[in-house]
Scaffold this active site. Sequence first.
Site, short mmCIF file in Angstrom:
data_model
loop_
_atom_site.label_atom_id
_atom_site.label_comp_id
_atom_site.label_asym_id
_atom_site.label_seq_id
_atom_site.Cartn_x
_atom_site.Cartn_y
_atom_site.Cartn_z
N ASP A 17 0.88 -1.18 0.00
CA ASP A 17 0.00 0.00 0.00
C ASP A 17 0.91 1.23 0.00
O ASP A 17 2.12 1.12 0.23
CB ASP A 17 -0.90 0.00 1.25
CG ASP A 17 -1.77 1.25 1.32
OD1 ASP A 17 -2.43 1.59 0.32
OD2 ASP A 17 -1.79 1.93 2.37
N SER A 18 0.30 2.40 -0.21
CA SER A 18 1.08 3.63 -0.16
C SER A 18 1.56 3.92 1.27
O SER A 18 2.41 4.78 1.46
CB SER A 18 0.21 4.80 -0.64
OG SER A 18 -0.89 4.94 0.23
N GLU A 159 -3.38 8.60 8.62
CA GLU A 159 -1.94 8.42 8.84
C GLU A 159 -1.48 9.15 10.12
O GLU A 159 -0.47 8.81 10.70
CB GLU A 159 -1.13 8.89 7.62
CG GLU A 159 -1.34 8.04 6.36
CD GLU A 159 -0.39 6.84 6.24
OE1 GLU A 159 0.76 6.91 6.72
OE2 GLU A 159 -0.81 5.82 5.64
N CYS A 191 -10.95 3.04 -0.29
CA CYS A 191 -9.56 3.34 0.03
C CYS A 191 -9.25 2.51 1.25
O CYS A 191 -10.04 2.48 2.21
CB CYS A 191 -9.40 4.83 0.33
SG CYS A 191 -7.77 5.26 0.98
N1 DGL Z 1 -4.74 3.41 0.85
C1 DGL Z 1 -4.69 3.85 -0.48
C2 DGL Z 1 -5.95 3.64 -1.26
O1 DGL Z 1 -6.57 2.66 -1.03
C3 DGL Z 1 -3.96 5.07 -0.84
C4 DGL Z 1 -4.19 6.31 -0.16
C5 DGL Z 1 -3.22 7.32 -0.66
O2 DGL Z 1 -2.02 7.06 -0.59
O3 DGL Z 1 -3.65 8.37 -1.14
O4 DGL Z 1 -6.34 4.40 -2.09
#
Ligand code: DGL
Length: 279
Positions: A17-18, A159, A191
């Site tokens: 994930d990011s 976060e 998300c």
């Molecule tokens: N958790 C990620 C998603 O599902 C990314 C959120 C992000 O880095 O903007 O979109």
Amino acid sequence: MHDAHQNDSKKAIGIFDSGLGGLTVLKEIAKLLPGEDLVYFGDSGRTPYGTKSKDTVIRYTQQDINFLLSQNVKMIVIACNTASACSLDIVSEKYHVPVVEVVGPGSRAASRVTKNNSIAVIGTSATISSHVYEKALKKINPAITYVGKACPLFVPLVEEGWWDKKITEDVIAEYLGNLKCSNPDTLILGCTHYPLLQSAIAKVLGPDINLVNSAGAVAAEVKEVLIKENLLRISDGDNIHHGRVSYFTSDSVEKFASLGSMFLGKELDNVTKIDIDAY
Ligand code: DGL
């Protein structure tokens, strides 16, 4: 079963994930498949992905996958809607291991839940502007009406660990106040960070909207694909293997470990920092 597959089945599942959001998916996979080793990469040094351009997200996604492949994984799970939305067409063909993403399982789960065929999706700006959920839902059932809403401030709030503060509820009300006009009975948390805000979102929207967290559906799909590909780890007789989890991040180990342990409700002791630009 061939020897090659028997050996491959002992390899870990790679998840990325990011940042920390994908831990919501890891948690469900670990619950459903406790015998599997897992390798998690959170790209906290470059988060958020959701405000970046498609080309940038594709480049990051490819680097994240290259890193996980360097760990010799048997499968990749894109535990990030933004990365799934931007790069699905590209990644599904390109790699020698199966790739599971989050948009398909989440859409299928929501289509099973809705009674009035009116589904709302919230996500990052990149996910919502890609219209992937709209396409996926209409493919499942053309009668579904869709409304999408980008909520770019949710990821930084998650976060930061601000999951149930008053300011978080105010931000949610500001983004989702008008949602009821479209009369959705189902809302996809599009998300992987958003399940952490699930109670706050439910408090603001009230009991009439079903909230769909796709993590459970993604875990079920991971199991299905492993079985189909003969890659599910089976215990050797009485010798039960307890899955190990290794965590990697592109930013501070301490920050990842402390927030990550809040996400998972347990201590994370094996976190390693990597240079993702090397992949
Ligand atoms: N958790 C990620 C998603 O599902 C990314 C959120 C992000 O880095 O903007 O979109």
